[in-house]
Design a protein around this motif. Sequence first.
Motif, short mmCIF file in Angstrom:
data_model
loop_
_atom_site.label_atom_id
_atom_site.label_comp_id
_atom_site.label_asym_id
_atom_site.label_seq_id
_atom_site.Cartn_x
_atom_site.Cartn_y
_atom_site.Cartn_z
N GLY A 1 27.77 32.53 -27.13
CA GLY A 1 26.34 32.81 -27.04
C GLY A 1 25.46 31.58 -27.06
N PHE A 2 26.02 30.42 -27.44
CA PHE A 2 25.24 29.18 -27.51
C PHE A 2 25.66 28.19 -26.43
CE2 PHE A 2 25.09 31.03 -31.75
CZ PHE A 2 23.74 30.96 -32.04
N GLN A 3 26.52 28.61 -25.52
CA GLN A 3 26.93 27.72 -24.44
C GLN A 3 25.88 27.72 -23.32
OE1 GLN A 3 30.94 28.46 -23.13
NE2 GLN A 3 31.76 28.55 -25.21
N GLY A 4 25.91 26.67 -22.52
CA GLY A 4 24.98 26.57 -21.40
C GLY A 4 23.58 26.16 -21.79
N LYS A 5 23.40 25.65 -23.02
CA LYS A 5 22.08 25.24 -23.50
C LYS A 5 22.01 23.75 -23.82
CE LYS A 5 21.67 29.82 -25.67
NZ LYS A 5 20.77 30.42 -24.69
N GLY A 6 23.08 23.03 -23.49
CA GLY A 6 23.10 21.59 -23.74
C GLY A 6 23.57 21.20 -25.12
N TYR A 7 23.97 22.16 -25.95
CA TYR A 7 24.39 21.83 -27.31
C TYR A 7 25.72 21.08 -27.31
CZ TYR A 7 20.80 25.22 -28.69
OH TYR A 7 19.63 25.90 -28.85
N GLY A 8 26.63 21.46 -26.41
CA GLY A 8 27.90 20.76 -26.34
C GLY A 8 27.73 19.31 -25.97
N SER A 9 26.87 19.03 -25.00
CA SER A 9 26.58 17.66 -24.60
C SER A 9 25.98 16.86 -25.75
CB SER A 9 25.62 17.67 -23.41
OG SER A 9 25.25 16.36 -23.04
N GLU A 10 25.05 17.48 -26.47
CA GLU A 10 24.39 16.80 -27.60
C GLU A 10 25.39 16.51 -28.72
OE1 GLU A 10 20.69 17.71 -30.67
OE2 GLU A 10 20.63 18.54 -28.63
N ALA A 11 26.26 17.48 -29.00
CA ALA A 11 27.25 17.30 -30.05
C ALA A 11 28.26 16.21 -29.68
CB ALA A 11 27.97 18.62 -30.32
#
Length: 203
Positions: A117-127
């Motif tokens: 539900g939190f994918q596709g929002k840039g959080y992975g890139s930021e992490a």
Amino acid sequence: MTSNPPKNPLHSARLSFRAPESPSDDDFFSAMVSDIDAYMNSNITNATVPGSKQAKKYQEYLTEKTLLGVVICLRSTHVDGNESEKPTPIGAMHLCKSGDGMTHHRSTEIGIEILDGFQGKGYGSEALTWILEWAFRRLGLHRVQVRAFGWNVRAIELYKRLGFTEEGRWRDALWHDGQFWDDVQLSMLEDDWKQRAERNLDR
């Protein structure tokens, strides 16, 4: 004249990073292994049906057997920058320990999982940007590698955007959803990271 407060090293723009806690994180790790799409994209034992045992093993692995293991949390902040409520855990990330007698090579591997539900929002890139800085600047590592399953095209594209170089593929090494897929190996070196960081500062 007032100076700016020091940057919290456990924060990025929208995220915070903390150690896994038991038993308060038990439900979160159960949710992680129950997110079947995320589980299949990040776990090589993805033909198993995960349950409470896998959740506990995952939590213990991050806590006891990694060079660095963190829970990725979404920060909730007021306009003044203060935390408004307890951050929401949305994923987990780690750096692997070197094997016995291998630490002098200064190399590690990243593992990351973000709830669907939190994918596709840039959080992975930021992490990933945060943990790369931690690996190279704080831990003094020289090489960071990451692997991606061939069907997870979005992850492969993300790693390349962040500056990872594809080194090779273990051809047809993975069986998933009725067919064989490549196991894709990528890496970033300390100099790659420094050059990318310098380019970002120049913008």
